[in-house]
Design an enzyme around this catalytic site. Structure first.
Site, mmCIF file in Angstrom:
data_model
loop_
_atom_site.group_PDB
_atom_site.id
_atom_site.type_symbol
_atom_site.label_atom_id
_atom_site.label_comp_id
_atom_site.label_asym_id
_atom_site.label_seq_id
_atom_site.Cartn_x
_atom_site.Cartn_y
_atom_site.Cartn_z
ATOM 1 N N ARG A 18 -8.901 1.217 -12.181
ATOM 2 C CA ARG A 18 -8.141 2.334 -12.180
ATOM 3 C C ARG A 18 -7.546 2.471 -13.668
ATOM 4 O O ARG A 18 -6.943 3.525 -13.968
ATOM 5 C CB ARG A 18 -7.301 2.281 -11.139
ATOM 6 N N HIS A 23 -7.972 -2.454 -9.349
ATOM 7 C CA HIS A 23 -6.766 -2.274 -10.214
ATOM 8 C C HIS A 23 -7.391 -2.071 -11.695
ATOM 9 O O HIS A 23 -6.839 -1.058 -12.415
ATOM 10 C CB HIS A 23 -5.697 -3.297 -10.423
ATOM 11 N N ARG A 24 -8.249 -2.809 -11.931
ATOM 12 C CA ARG A 24 -8.777 -2.910 -13.483
ATOM 13 C C ARG A 24 -9.418 -1.694 -13.469
ATOM 14 O O ARG A 24 -9.263 -0.996 -14.831
ATOM 15 C CB ARG A 24 -9.600 -4.135 -13.696
ATOM 16 N N ASP A 69 2.992 -6.261 -13.154
ATOM 17 C CA ASP A 69 2.462 -6.043 -11.714
ATOM 18 C C ASP A 69 2.243 -7.564 -11.226
ATOM 19 O O ASP A 69 1.002 -7.996 -11.582
ATOM 20 C CB ASP A 69 1.498 -5.140 -11.657
ATOM 21 N N ALA A 104 -0.587 -9.185 -15.546
ATOM 22 C CA ALA A 104 -0.912 -9.519 -13.986
ATOM 23 C C ALA A 104 -0.287 -10.949 -13.763
ATOM 24 O O ALA A 104 -0.764 -11.797 -14.358
ATOM 25 C CB ALA A 104 -2.485 -9.371 -13.968
ATOM 26 N N GLU A 131 -2.899 -12.523 -18.082
ATOM 27 C CA GLU A 131 -2.644 -12.903 -16.738
ATOM 28 C C GLU A 131 -1.634 -14.022 -17.007
ATOM 29 O O GLU A 131 -1.753 -15.316 -17.642
ATOM 30 C CB GLU A 131 -3.885 -13.267 -16.122
ATOM 31 N N ARG A 176 0.792 -1.297 0.073
ATOM 32 C CA ARG A 176 -0.054 0.074 0.109
ATOM 33 C C ARG A 176 0.704 1.187 0.018
ATOM 34 O O ARG A 176 0.452 2.269 0.742
ATOM 35 C CB ARG A 176 -0.923 0.052 1.226
ATOM 36 N N LYS A 232 3.021 1.915 -5.022
ATOM 37 C CA LYS A 232 4.038 1.674 -5.975
ATOM 38 C C LYS A 232 3.129 1.422 -7.420
ATOM 39 O O LYS A 232 3.582 1.755 -8.603
ATOM 40 C CB LYS A 232 4.760 0.677 -5.702
ATOM 41 N N SER A 233 1.854 0.576 -7.280
ATOM 42 C CA SER A 233 1.160 0.438 -8.311
ATOM 43 C C SER A 233 0.482 1.627 -8.993
ATOM 44 O O SER A 233 0.814 1.705 -10.437
ATOM 45 C CB SER A 233 0.079 -0.512 -8.035
#
Length: 402
Positions: free
Chosen positions: A276, A273-274, A303, A255, A285, A234, A237-238
């Protein structure tokens, strides 16, 4: 063709009046910005803002030669006194072109939000594109707008990075296009942090009063081909990694965590995440990264490497001490070397995310300590192949290399 930026800030300016935020408190000197306005060859004024005449004088210019004033914002804004001798402001209808006696041609570009963009062609053929705050060109996807290659683009890079991505997708912005960030507000701290974020998008900011030559390829930031973004849980970084590619089209998001069927908490994380990510990005994936790194294609965002390592350790039996001692360790190190070698040879832009776990509590189990150690070695190997390495702490990016 020359452009003088009488202002480079948001409509309210920077610092905003009576705003107590940290960014406004530190936006002093060169980091103070008036509302964006452009003076083109001292003949064309794009956006008339308060104090434009004084701003021109401070930069060594005059508004006395202005033959046309055009507005870009979605509304005319508060009443602004028109300096003596300056024509009344107007607006060109979308898709129409205006020819000036000075030899400049101005075409109004339709936007996907209220406002008007302007494509200006100089007497000698140089082209610039100026977009209003909060807007991106409309109609690029269906080909209703011709894909002109611009020498300079002045755009709200921070507020609408997708506008830059759309222009790149149709070839309107190329490697030699000088991308200037305008309409700058208090969303990003000034100084080094602003320069770093813009450089990652292949853009730059200049102080108010700067005069730039359109078509001169200099000071255009080189976007790092390989970037490693490190950080704790948290840490942001992503978000930092995604921000680095949001102004580029057709990004492939890799992913490495898989879907983990039945794990609702993991599914919720993936959904966040998706949602965003930009809608134009694709998702794969997989932990099979080498084929992706060794083929040409759009930018990759991986990531994350820590989950790749978990998969790699699973595959070599690294959790079993006997297997680890009987070839598992050598097999894992070989996988890491293969990945680093592929990254070194990569010709596409790559941003990789990994966790930094070696600064906390020592794991209580041998397998936990083994994972911590191997992740540290993996991060070091990958960092050695990257032009830029960034550590994110409490949402703040610290550049370690680059």
């Amino acid at each position: 063709m020359e452009v003088t930026l009488l202002g480079t800030g948001a409509p309210a300016g920077l610092p905003r009046p009576d705003c107590p935020c940290a960014v406004c408190a530190t936006s002093l000197g060169e980091d103070a910005r008036a509302a964006t306005a452009l003076l083109v060859d001292q003949a064309l004024l794009l956006d008339l803002t308060p104090g434009a005449a004084f701003a021109a004088a401070r930069s060594g210019h005059s508004l006395g030669g202005v033959r046309q004033v055009l507005l870009s914002h979605p509304h005319d804004g508060p009443p602004v006194e028109v300096p003596a001798g300056v024509p009344q402001p107007g607006r060109v209808p979308d898709g129409r072109e205006l020819a000036l006696l000075t030899g400049h041609r101005v075409r109004a570009v339709a936007m996907d939000a209220p406002g008007t963009g302007y494509a200006v062609t100089g007497p000698e053929g140089q082209r610039l594109l100026y977009l209003p705050p909060g807007g991106a060109p409309a109609g690029l996807e269906d080909g209703t707008e011709p894909a002109e290659r611009y020498d300079m683009v002045l755009v709200d890079v921070v507020g609408r990075p997708d506008a830059l991505a759309k222009l790149r997708s149709v070839g309107a912005v190329g490697p030699t296009t000088d991308v200037i960030a305008v309409h700058l507000d208090h969303d990003v701290p000034p100084g080094a942090e602003l320069r770093r974020r813009l450089a990652a998008a292949g853009a730059r900011a200049v102080p108010d009063g700067s005069t730039l030559a359109v078509g001169v390829y200099e000071d255009v930031p080189d976007v790092p081909r390989r970037t490693l973004v490190l950080g704790g849980a948290r840490s942001g970084k992503s978000v930092e990694a995604e921000r680095r590619l949001e102004s580029f089209p057709d990004v492939l998001y890799v992913a490495t965590g898989g879907s983990r069927g039945g794990d609702t908490e993991w599914a919720a994380r993936v959904a966040v995440h998706r949602e965003r990510r930009p809608g134009s990005w694709r998702t794969a994936e997989t932990c099979d990264l080498v084929p992706l790194l060794t083929t040409d294609g759009p930018p990759l965002l991986v990531d994350c490497l820590s989950l790749w390592l978990t998969d790699a350790m699973d595959s070599v039996g690294a959790w079993d001490d006997a297997v680890w001692a009987d070839g598992g360790e050598r097999a894992l190190r070989s996988r890491v070397v293969e990945l680093a070698t592929a990254l070194r040879a990569a010709r596409r832009t790559v941003v990789l995310v990994s966790n930094e776990v070696g600064s906390g509590i020592v794991p209580a189990t041998a397998s936990g300590r083994r994972y911590r150690d191997e992740l540290g070695r993996l991060n070091a190997a990958i960092a050695g192949e990257c032009e830029e390495v960034v550590l994110v702490v409490a949402g703040q990016a610290v550049v370690l290399r680059g």
